[in-house]
Motif scaffolding. Sequence first.
Motif, PDB file in Angstrom:
ATOM      1  N   ASP A 238       1.101 -17.083-104.420  1.00  0.00           N
ATOM      2  CA  ASP A 238       0.174 -16.167-105.090  1.00  0.00           C
ATOM      3  C   ASP A 238       0.833 -15.535-106.318  1.00  0.00           C
ATOM      4  O   ASP A 238       0.182 -15.350-107.359  1.00  0.00           O
ATOM      5  CB  ASP A 238      -0.285 -15.070-104.119  1.00  0.00           C
ATOM      6  CG  ASP A 238      -1.152 -15.607-102.996  1.00  0.00           C
ATOM      7  OD1 ASP A 238      -1.909 -16.557-103.248  1.00  0.00           O
ATOM      8  OD2 ASP A 238      -1.075 -15.091-101.869  1.00  0.00           O
ATOM      9  N   GLY A 242      -0.164 -16.220-110.499  1.00  0.00           N
ATOM     10  CA  GLY A 242      -0.407 -15.103-111.409  1.00  0.00           C
ATOM     11  C   GLY A 242       0.489 -15.160-112.632  1.00  0.00           C
ATOM     12  O   GLY A 242       0.023 -15.006-113.765  1.00  0.00           O
ATOM     13  N   LYS A 245      -0.486 -17.887-115.214  1.00  0.00           N
ATOM     14  CA  LYS A 245      -1.635 -17.514-116.041  1.00  0.00           C
ATOM     15  C   LYS A 245      -1.215 -16.560-117.156  1.00  0.00           C
ATOM     16  O   LYS A 245      -1.654 -16.678-118.306  1.00  0.00           O
ATOM     17  CB  LYS A 245      -2.708 -16.832-115.179  1.00  0.00           C
ATOM     18  CG  LYS A 245      -3.483 -17.764-114.271  1.00  0.00           C
ATOM     19  CD  LYS A 245      -4.539 -16.977-113.506  1.00  0.00           C
ATOM     20  CE  LYS A 245      -5.375 -17.888-112.607  1.00  0.00           C
ATOM     21  NZ  LYS A 245      -6.423 -17.120-111.888  1.00  0.00           N
ATOM     22  N   SER A 312      -5.962  -4.166-109.936  1.00  0.00           N
ATOM     23  CA  SER A 312      -7.280  -4.321-110.568  1.00  0.00           C
ATOM     24  C   SER A 312      -7.169  -4.793-112.016  1.00  0.00           C
ATOM     25  O   SER A 312      -7.995  -5.584-112.485  1.00  0.00           O
ATOM     26  CB  SER A 312      -8.065  -3.001-110.489  1.00  0.00           C
ATOM     27  OG  SER A 312      -7.331  -1.940-111.070  1.00  0.00           O
ATOM     28  N   GLU A 315      -6.542  -8.459-111.933  1.00  0.00           N
ATOM     29  CA  GLU A 315      -7.785  -9.119-111.499  1.00  0.00           C
ATOM     30  C   GLU A 315      -8.764  -9.215-112.669  1.00  0.00           C
ATOM     31  O   GLU A 315      -9.377 -10.266-112.889  1.00  0.00           O
ATOM     32  CB  GLU A 315      -8.421  -8.340-110.344  1.00  0.00           C
ATOM     33  CG  GLU A 315      -7.650  -8.434-109.035  1.00  0.00           C
ATOM     34  CD  GLU A 315      -8.182  -7.461-107.984  1.00  0.00           C
ATOM     35  OE1 GLU A 315      -9.005  -6.586-108.343  1.00  0.00           O
ATOM     36  OE2 GLU A 315      -7.763  -7.566-106.829  1.00  0.00           O
ATOM     37  N   ASN A 316      -8.906  -8.142-113.428  1.00  0.00           N
ATOM     38  CA  ASN A 316      -9.862  -8.112-114.535  1.00  0.00           C
ATOM     39  C   ASN A 316      -9.437  -9.011-115.692  1.00  0.00           C
ATOM     40  O   ASN A 316     -10.265  -9.719-116.278  1.00  0.00           O
ATOM     41  CB  ASN A 316     -10.024  -6.674-115.052  1.00  0.00           C
ATOM     42  CG  ASN A 316     -10.702  -5.772-114.041  1.00  0.00           C
ATOM     43  OD1 ASN A 316     -11.436  -6.237-113.175  1.00  0.00           O
ATOM     44  ND2 ASN A 316     -10.438  -4.484-114.123  1.00  0.00           N
ATOM     45  N   ASP A 317      -8.151  -8.997-116.024  1.00  0.00           N
ATOM     46  CA  ASP A 317      -7.676  -9.723-117.208  1.00  0.00           C
ATOM     47  C   ASP A 317      -7.375 -11.195-116.931  1.00  0.00           C
ATOM     48  O   ASP A 317      -7.462 -12.031-117.836  1.00  0.00           O
ATOM     49  CB  ASP A 317      -6.417  -9.058-117.769  1.00  0.00           C
ATOM     50  CG  ASP A 317      -6.707  -7.686-118.372  1.00  0.00           C
ATOM     51  OD1 ASP A 317      -7.890  -7.310-118.441  1.00  0.00           O
ATOM     52  OD2 ASP A 317      -5.742  -6.988-118.759  1.00  0.00           O
ATOM     53  N   PHE A 318      -7.003 -11.511-115.685  1.00  0.00           N
ATOM     54  CA  PHE A 318      -6.562 -12.882-115.382  1.00  0.00           C
ATOM     55  C   PHE A 318      -7.227 -13.486-114.142  1.00  0.00           C
ATOM     56  O   PHE A 318      -6.832 -14.557-113.704  1.00  0.00           O
ATOM     57  CB  PHE A 318      -5.037 -12.903-115.187  1.00  0.00           C
ATOM     58  CG  PHE A 318      -4.269 -12.574-116.432  1.00  0.00           C
ATOM     59  CD1 PHE A 318      -3.990 -13.546-117.379  1.00  0.00           C
ATOM     60  CD2 PHE A 318      -3.837 -11.272-116.673  1.00  0.00           C
ATOM     61  CE1 PHE A 318      -3.275 -13.247-118.530  1.00  0.00           C
ATOM     62  CE2 PHE A 318      -3.118 -10.956-117.827  1.00  0.00           C
ATOM     63  CZ  PHE A 318      -2.850 -11.953-118.752  1.00  0.00           C
ATOM     64  N   TYR A 319      -8.201 -12.795-113.569  1.00  0.00           N
ATOM     65  CA  TYR A 319      -8.872 -13.268-112.357  1.00  0.00           C
ATOM     66  C   TYR A 319      -7.856 -13.533-111.237  1.00  0.00           C
ATOM     67  O   TYR A 319      -7.970 -14.494-110.478  1.00  0.00           O
ATOM     68  CB  TYR A 319      -9.706 -14.536-112.640  1.00  0.00           C
ATOM     69  CG  TYR A 319     -10.675 -14.345-113.776  1.00  0.00           C
ATOM     70  CD1 TYR A 319     -11.834 -13.587-113.610  1.00  0.00           C
ATOM     71  CD2 TYR A 319     -10.418 -14.881-115.030  1.00  0.00           C
ATOM     72  CE1 TYR A 319     -12.725 -13.379-114.661  1.00  0.00           C
ATOM     73  CE2 TYR A 319     -11.297 -14.679-116.098  1.00  0.00           C
ATOM     74  CZ  TYR A 319     -12.446 -13.936-115.894  1.00  0.00           C
ATOM     75  OH  TYR A 319     -13.317 -13.724-116.936  1.00  0.00           O
ATOM     76  N   TYR A 320      -6.869 -12.665-111.162  1.00  0.00           N
ATOM     77  CA  TYR A 320      -5.815 -12.792-110.149  1.00  0.00           C
ATOM     78  C   TYR A 320      -6.380 -12.451-108.776  1.00  0.00           C
ATOM     79  O   TYR A 320      -7.027 -11.413-108.614  1.00  0.00           O
ATOM     80  CB  TYR A 320      -4.664 -11.844-110.493  1.00  0.00           C
ATOM     81  CG  TYR A 320      -3.576 -11.750-109.452  1.00  0.00           C
ATOM     82  CD1 TYR A 320      -2.674 -12.793-109.246  1.00  0.00           C
ATOM     83  CD2 TYR A 320      -3.443 -10.607-108.667  1.00  0.00           C
ATOM     84  CE1 TYR A 320      -1.676 -12.697-108.304  1.00  0.00           C
ATOM     85  CE2 TYR A 320      -2.435 -10.493-107.716  1.00  0.00           C
ATOM     86  CZ  TYR A 320      -1.552 -11.547-107.546  1.00  0.00           C
ATOM     87  OH  TYR A 320      -0.560 -11.450-106.590  1.00  0.00           O
ATOM     88  N   ALA A 321      -6.165 -13.323-107.811  1.00  0.00           N
ATOM     89  CA  ALA A 321      -6.725 -13.097-106.479  1.00  0.00           C
ATOM     90  C   ALA A 321      -5.805 -13.686-105.410  1.00  0.00           C
ATOM     91  O   ALA A 321      -5.941 -14.848-105.026  1.00  0.00           O
ATOM     92  CB  ALA A 321      -8.113 -13.731-106.367  1.00  0.00           C
ATOM     93  N   LYS A 323      -4.457 -14.822-101.947  1.00  0.00           N
ATOM     94  CA  LYS A 323      -5.275 -15.243-100.810  1.00  0.00           C
ATOM     95  C   LYS A 323      -4.493 -15.462 -99.516  1.00  0.00           C
ATOM     96  O   LYS A 323      -5.085 -15.603 -98.449  1.00  0.00           O
ATOM     97  CB  LYS A 323      -6.003 -16.542-101.167  1.00  0.00           C
ATOM     98  CG  LYS A 323      -6.999 -16.389-102.310  1.00  0.00           C
ATOM     99  CD  LYS A 323      -7.623 -17.719-102.692  1.00  0.00           C
ATOM    100  CE  LYS A 323      -8.619 -17.540-103.831  1.00  0.00           C
ATOM    101  NZ  LYS A 323      -9.179 -18.828-104.304  1.00  0.00           N
TER     102      LYS A 323
END
Length: 343
Positions: A238, A242, A245, A312, A315-321, A323
């Motif tokens: 994960d 990140g 990206k 957050s 998540e907003n800038d790079f769609y980091y998620a 899992k």
Amino acid sequence: MKILITGSAGFIGFHLVQSLLKTGAEVVGIDNINDYYAPELKFSRLNEAGISRKAENWHQPVKSEKNPNYTFIRMNLEDRTEMERLFETEKFDVVCNLAAQAGVRYSLENPHAYINSNIVGFLNILEGCRHNNVKHLVYASSSSVYGNNKKMPLSTDDPVDNPVSLYAATKKSNELMAHTYSHLYGIPSTGLRFFTVYGPWGRPDMAYFLFTKAILENKPIKIFNHGDLYRDFTYIDDIVKGVAKILNKPPQTSSRGKEKEIPYKIYNIGNSNPVKLMDFIETIEKAWGKEALKEYHDMQPGDVYKTFADVSALENDFYYAPKTTIEEGISEFVKWYSAYYKK
């Protein structure tokens, strides 16, 4: 794209190199292969990436036998002459600085190692970027910069003026140094505050590694603050997704009114799901099918009570998620550990 990865024989660096090579990037990795923990593990990581034992020789480029796009060079970040030569020769597009003297507790024993590697070495990285038109500098900071902040989750908007270890102080210094170079010379820089990374090929000084070794050897594990600690454990895959990206997207310079915005960003990179230490230990016990012998201790100097990342912005800038669950991550670590130490 030509990328410099410092600390490429280290835990995160090794995984990042493997990931970037799959995208067709040209990668140069450097590492000093010091003895903070067993150099043999570092050589094994290099071997996995196709780098032969010629890597023992200082300042000698070694091509990967598995991927022609990977070259490794053993050197110290604090070696100013060699670092200047490296940047001038290779002309990197992007630099990812993961090399550092790690460990909170070791900073109590050997503070000079942290200043040499994390401050002097980082200055050489900044100077290399400044004089060689590097398009993006990404560097490792740490969740330790938050100290004992009580507000949760920890946000990059929170104050970080009260580090509780020298390691944390050097990481905060890196952020300030990068900001200065971004302001003065327009170098796009992104700092990443990592939260407790774990997984296969990890560092033997990390808790999950120490717990595993003790369990298998029927020795007691040391549990600090009597188990009342929380960590935002983040699986290596994960983290690497990140970072990969972020490398491709430097912060942009833009104007806000009359002021020019500095091309400088700081992000938390973690799982955003703190786990109690005792639950983490139980997961390791289940994975091995064996209960640990436990020794309970008071809080260690320099340790923090809880880490919990607000991711957050990432998540907003790079769609980091992220899992990977703790159960999945520990299962993968156990498979690797069994195979590596059996071999």
